[in-house]
Write a protein that holds these residues in place. Sequence first.
Motif, short mmCIF file in Angstrom:
data_model
loop_
_atom_site.label_atom_id
_atom_site.label_comp_id
_atom_site.label_asym_id
_atom_site.label_seq_id
_atom_site.Cartn_x
_atom_site.Cartn_y
_atom_site.Cartn_z
N GLU A 33 6.22 9.95 -22.23
CA GLU A 33 4.98 10.71 -22.05
C GLU A 33 4.31 10.36 -20.73
O GLU A 33 3.79 11.25 -20.02
CB GLU A 33 4.04 10.46 -23.22
N LEU A 34 4.32 9.08 -20.38
CA LEU A 34 3.74 8.66 -19.10
C LEU A 34 4.53 9.25 -17.93
O LEU A 34 3.95 9.68 -16.94
CB LEU A 34 3.73 7.14 -19.01
N SER A 35 5.85 9.24 -18.05
CA SER A 35 6.69 9.77 -16.98
C SER A 35 6.43 11.26 -16.78
O SER A 35 6.28 11.73 -15.64
CB SER A 35 8.16 9.53 -17.32
N ASP A 36 6.36 12.00 -17.89
CA ASP A 36 6.11 13.44 -17.78
C ASP A 36 4.75 13.72 -17.14
O ASP A 36 4.62 14.62 -16.30
CB ASP A 36 6.16 14.08 -19.17
N LEU A 37 3.75 12.95 -17.54
CA LEU A 37 2.40 13.14 -17.00
C LEU A 37 2.34 12.78 -15.52
O LEU A 37 1.80 13.54 -14.71
CB LEU A 37 1.40 12.29 -17.79
N SER A 38 2.90 11.63 -15.16
CA SER A 38 2.76 11.15 -13.79
C SER A 38 3.61 11.94 -12.79
O SER A 38 3.32 11.91 -11.60
CB SER A 38 3.14 9.66 -13.71
N ASP A 39 4.61 12.66 -13.29
CA ASP A 39 5.43 13.45 -12.36
C ASP A 39 4.59 14.50 -11.63
O ASP A 39 4.89 14.84 -10.48
CB ASP A 39 6.57 14.15 -13.12
N ARG A 40 3.53 14.99 -12.27
CA ARG A 40 2.70 16.01 -11.62
C ARG A 40 1.89 15.42 -10.47
O ARG A 40 1.32 16.16 -9.67
CB ARG A 40 1.78 16.69 -12.64
N TRP A 41 1.77 14.08 -10.42
CA TRP A 41 0.98 13.44 -9.38
C TRP A 41 1.79 13.07 -8.14
O TRP A 41 1.22 12.64 -7.13
CB TRP A 41 0.33 12.16 -9.91
N ARG A 42 3.11 13.17 -8.22
CA ARG A 42 3.94 12.83 -7.05
C ARG A 42 3.58 13.74 -5.89
O ARG A 42 3.36 14.94 -6.09
CB ARG A 42 5.44 12.99 -7.39
N ASP A 95 0.82 -1.21 0.00
CA ASP A 95 0.00 0.00 0.00
C ASP A 95 0.86 1.26 0.00
O ASP A 95 0.59 2.23 0.71
CB ASP A 95 -0.95 -0.02 1.20
N ARG A 96 1.92 1.25 -0.82
CA ARG A 96 2.80 2.41 -0.90
C ARG A 96 2.10 3.54 -1.67
O ARG A 96 1.39 3.29 -2.64
CB ARG A 96 4.12 2.03 -1.57
N PRO A 97 2.31 4.79 -1.26
CA PRO A 97 1.50 5.88 -1.80
C PRO A 97 1.94 6.43 -3.15
O PRO A 97 1.17 7.15 -3.80
CB PRO A 97 1.64 6.97 -0.73
N ASP A 98 3.15 6.11 -3.60
CA ASP A 98 3.66 6.78 -4.80
C ASP A 98 4.17 5.78 -5.83
O ASP A 98 5.32 5.82 -6.25
CB ASP A 98 4.78 7.77 -4.42
N VAL A 99 3.29 4.87 -6.25
CA VAL A 99 3.64 3.83 -7.20
C VAL A 99 2.93 4.11 -8.51
O VAL A 99 1.73 4.40 -8.54
CB VAL A 99 3.23 2.43 -6.69
N PHE A 100 3.69 3.99 -9.62
CA PHE A 100 3.09 4.16 -10.94
C PHE A 100 3.37 2.92 -11.78
O PHE A 100 4.52 2.52 -11.93
CB PHE A 100 3.65 5.40 -11.64
N LEU A 101 2.32 2.32 -12.31
CA LEU A 101 2.44 1.06 -13.07
C LEU A 101 2.68 1.37 -14.55
O LEU A 101 1.81 1.22 -15.40
CB LEU A 101 1.17 0.23 -12.90
#
Length: 210
Positions: A185-194, A155-161
Amino acid sequence: MTASAVADPAAREFLRNADPVLARLIDAQPDFRPRAWADELPPFDAFGTLVFQVAGQQLSVASTRAIISHLQQRFGGHMPSPAELLARDPQVLRDSGFSTRKGQTLRALAERFVDGRLSDEGLAGMTDEEVEAALTEVPGIGPWSAHGFLLVALDRPDVFLTGDIALRRAIQRLYGFDHVPTENELSDLSDRWRPYRSLAVSYLFASEDG
């Protein structure tokens, strides 16, 4: 956060402010429970979760659950412990629906749990990066399975699949890509969710279910 908990208000508000697409998803589901899927699964220890992760590689959730059910039937109705799995002929895994390669992966995992290289306590005490490194040493365990373990078992809070095709398709649809988004593109997008990528992923998966 437990399986029954509603999404953490601080994390939800962070994502709302960080991403207008997620803001719409969040506002549409005010009582969203990010781990509601866990209600449908029996409680698994670390090894059991990894068995589930390996079973699910390249398969649907329904197929994965069927394989796990077949495996449990062959072990008296429960998930085998590492020692129990090693004590049985490898054919029991093939009879349950695991490929030869997946069976070899499970036996390699079981050996590491039996000899102490892996353990529930040890994995729980590691950083995300350490867990990924420890698990991907096992042949047949890649980043997708390791990240899934971080999300499901710990249940780690900052995982991206990153490698999950269903997640990629959800992002393609919701963010208007005319192609399945690339790793960059996924990396750039998901960085805003960290640092709340796990919650973002949960909302995106839920949008596909809807």
